[in-house]
Enzyme design. Structure first.
Site, PDB file in Angstrom:
ATOM      1  N   ASP A  66       0.895  -1.059  -0.112  1.00 18.93           N
ATOM      2  CA  ASP A  66       0.094  -0.052  -0.094  1.00 18.93           C
ATOM      3  C   ASP A  66       0.747   1.298  -0.046  1.00 18.93           C
ATOM      4  OD1 ASP A  66      -1.325   2.196   1.707  1.00 18.93           O
ATOM      5  OD2 ASP A  66      -2.964   1.150   0.872  1.00 18.93           O
ATOM      6  N   THR A  98     -12.611   3.563  -3.853  1.00 21.57           N
ATOM      7  CA  THR A  98     -12.928   3.874  -5.420  1.00 21.57           C
ATOM      8  C   THR A  98     -12.046   3.416  -6.179  1.00 21.57           C
ATOM      9  OG1 THR A  98     -11.507   5.996  -4.853  1.00 21.57           O
ATOM     10  CG2 THR A  98     -13.940   6.091  -4.496  1.00 21.57           C
ATOM     11  N   VAL A 131      -8.640  -3.393   1.794  1.00 21.15           N
ATOM     12  CA  VAL A 131      -8.841  -3.116   0.439  1.00 21.15           C
ATOM     13  C   VAL A 131      -7.939  -3.637  -0.361  1.00 21.15           C
ATOM     14  CG1 VAL A 131      -9.093  -1.075  -1.473  1.00 21.15           C
ATOM     15  CG2 VAL A 131     -10.360  -1.033   0.650  1.00 21.15           C
ATOM     16  N   ASP A 134      -7.883  -7.486  -0.369  1.00 23.62           N
ATOM     17  CA  ASP A 134      -9.130  -8.195  -1.331  1.00 23.62           C
ATOM     18  C   ASP A 134      -8.662  -8.179  -2.787  1.00 23.62           C
ATOM     19  OD1 ASP A 134     -10.707  -8.214   0.764  1.00 23.62           O
ATOM     20  OD2 ASP A 134     -12.132  -6.961   0.586  1.00 23.62           O
ATOM     21  N   LYS A 167     -12.220 -14.458   1.513  1.00 23.17           N
ATOM     22  CA  LYS A 167     -12.897 -13.691   0.452  1.00 23.17           C
ATOM     23  C   LYS A 167     -11.752 -12.766  -0.098  1.00 23.17           C
ATOM     24  CE  LYS A 167     -17.808 -13.711   2.409  1.00 23.17           C
ATOM     25  NZ  LYS A 167     -18.770 -12.795   2.981  1.00 23.17           N
ATOM     26  N   LYS A 176     -20.556  -3.087  -3.904  1.00 25.51           N
ATOM     27  CA  LYS A 176     -19.317  -3.716  -3.177  1.00 25.51           C
ATOM     28  C   LYS A 176     -18.943  -4.986  -3.427  1.00 25.51           C
ATOM     29  CE  LYS A 176     -17.389  -3.131   1.483  1.00 25.51           C
ATOM     30  NZ  LYS A 176     -16.023  -2.455   1.006  1.00 25.51           N
ATOM     31  N   ALA A 196       0.432   1.361  15.401  1.00 24.99           N
ATOM     32  CA  ALA A 196       1.163   2.412  16.057  1.00 24.99           C
ATOM     33  C   ALA A 196       0.812   3.753  14.959  1.00 24.99           C
ATOM     34  CB  ALA A 196       2.560   2.166  16.503  1.00 24.99           C
ATOM     35  N   THR A 197       1.004   3.532  13.831  1.00 24.42           N
ATOM     36  CA  THR A 197       1.131   4.596  12.961  1.00 24.42           C
ATOM     37  C   THR A 197      -0.226   4.798  12.079  1.00 24.42           C
ATOM     38  OG1 THR A 197       2.151   2.992  11.136  1.00 24.42           O
ATOM     39  CG2 THR A 197       3.447   4.717  12.458  1.00 24.42           C
ATOM     40  N   GLU A 209     -15.670  -3.778  13.778  1.00 23.33           N
ATOM     41  CA  GLU A 209     -15.954  -5.411  13.387  1.00 23.33           C
ATOM     42  C   GLU A 209     -15.453  -6.160  14.546  1.00 23.33           C
ATOM     43  OE1 GLU A 209     -16.632  -6.966  10.732  1.00 23.33           O
ATOM     44  OE2 GLU A 209     -16.298  -5.544   9.002  1.00 23.33           O
TER      45      GLU A 209
END
Length: 410
Positions: A66, A98, A131, A134, A167, A176, A196-197, A209
């Site tokens: 990411d 998005t 995200v 997935d 999933k 979605k 922590a960040t 959740e």
């Protein structure tokens, strides 16, 4: 072949009428490991390198990271692979709802092709939030009809939800996760030090959740959130105090174990009455229509608040239990109402969920705190009455934040 004579070849292959037709039966054994580890990028920690095998001279890995994670941990990640002599290609990807689409998935496939991974012995590695996991999970399930992969979730929602199941998926046609598969990662490594960040809002996002698991199956977990929720928010599960560390470890373990306990007997969702679908009846539509205003866990919490009211109106909860639930939502700094909750939107959301659940609502409702039941008879009129009361309770309970509601989803 119903009603016909089958001859067993003793190998799972059957033939009918002198080999004019065949029936093949096969099974695939599925196992995957979820492992709690602190500091997985310490040089002495080799968990991340256990899957797959090295080529003569040097092992290779394709790693998807990411973009926000790369800003914070990129140097550490690269140093780790260098230290262990791994020839790795790191693809940095911006990931949010998005951009959770086929275009992002195919860009990753292009880079994998350019790198040229070995089909079985060089598992993909994904480091990021739910995200990105997935998306990469979907890519792994499709690439050469299935490539092994390893997940390293870096968000709380990834540690307790998105990173522990099977999933995968991307959004499509405004819906979605409309396209996806059931594909387990070979290994998931859960490292709370990444939290922590993470900004405070995304800690709350994951706590939603955890609250879901508490409300439908674990009263003691609910009590822990009730007592320690603000501390977990403040300390970001890092255990800055002895009490905070005990709470962080206990809450994480209970939430992860509870989720896996529900998933294991129904991994492929053959049974569509799933208590872990609590909070996920209306939230998929609400989340997509409210983008980018609501995070996933926030939309789930709004859904849980609505179904809590429905349960109370049906006599499944006492007023005191209802108010305890709304109070914990507020203490976790989660929304319990949102202006998008128009009755027409909720009816449309329920209709789409009915299609997803094969023609029935199969709507999970809390019974007390820690229990669940399923109903199939919620009406538009009931939704309208419930959301009206939800707005009254939500307006009174939802914390009014003055700071940035955005933040990095690490």
């Amino acid at each position: 072949m119903t009603g016909t004579s089958l001859t067993d070849t003793s190998s799972g292959l059957y033939f009918r009428d002198h080999s004019q037709g065949w029936l093949l039966r096969a099974q695939k054994q599925i196992s995957y490991e979820v492992r709690l580890r602190d500091g997985i990028f310490r040089p002495e920690c080799t968990d991340l390198l256990e899957q797959g095998a090295g080529t003569p001279g040097r092992s290779r890995r394709f790693v998807v990271v990411d973009s926000n994670v790369d800003l914070m941990y990129g140097n550490r990640i690269r140093s780790y692979f260098d230290y262990h002599g791994v020839d790795c290609s790191i693809m940095v990807v911006e990931a949010n709802e998005t951009l959770k689409n086929l275009e992002t998935a195919t860009r990753i496939v292009d880079e994998i092709d350019a790198f040229g991974i070995a089909r079985r012995k060089e598992p993909l590695i994904v480091i990021g939030g739910g995200v990105l996991m997935d998306i990469v999970g979907l890519v792994a399930s499709l690439y050469r009809r299935g490539a092994p992969f390893v997940r390293v979730p870096t968000t709380l929602i990834g540690l307790v939800d998105a990173g522990v199941g099977v999933k995968t998926g991307v959004n499509f046609n405004g819906h979605k996760n409309r396209l996806g598969t059931y594909t387990p990662a070979d290994l998931t490594l859960l490292d709370r030090q990444f939290l922590a960040t993470l900004d405070r809002r995304h800690i709350g996002n994951g706590l939603a959740e955890i609250l879901k698991i508490a409300l439908i199956k674990d009263l003691s977990l609910f009590a822990a959130l009730e007592e320690h929720g603000p501390t977990l928010l403040d300390e970001k599960f890092q255990g800055s105090t002895a009490a905070g560390d005990r709470a962080a470890r206990s809450v994480l373990h209970s939430a992860i174990h509870g989720m896996l306990d529900e998933l294991q007997p129904n991994l492929w969702e053959a049974e569509l009455e799933r208590c872990v679908d609590y909070g996920h009846t209306f939230s998929p539509t609400v989340e997509m229509r409210a983008l980018p205003e609501l995070l996933h866990g926030e939309a789930v919490c709004v859904d849980m608040a609505l179904t809590t009211v429905i349960a109370w109106r049906r006599g499944l909860l006492t007023e005191a239990q209802r108010d305890r639930i709304f109070a914990v939502m507020a203490a976790l700094e989660l929304p319990s109402w949102h202006p998008i909750l128009d009755p027409d939107v909720l009816v449309n959301a329920l209709q789409d969920t009915v299609r997803h659940r094969d023609g029935l609502q199969r709507l999970p409702l809390p019974v007390g705190i820690g229990g669940v039941t399923f109903v199939n008879d919620v009406t538009p009129r009931e939704l309208e009455a419930a959301v009206t009361l939800q707005q009254e309770l939500g307006d009174a309970r939802t914390p009014k934040t003055s700071g940035d509601r955005g933040g990095r989803n690490l």
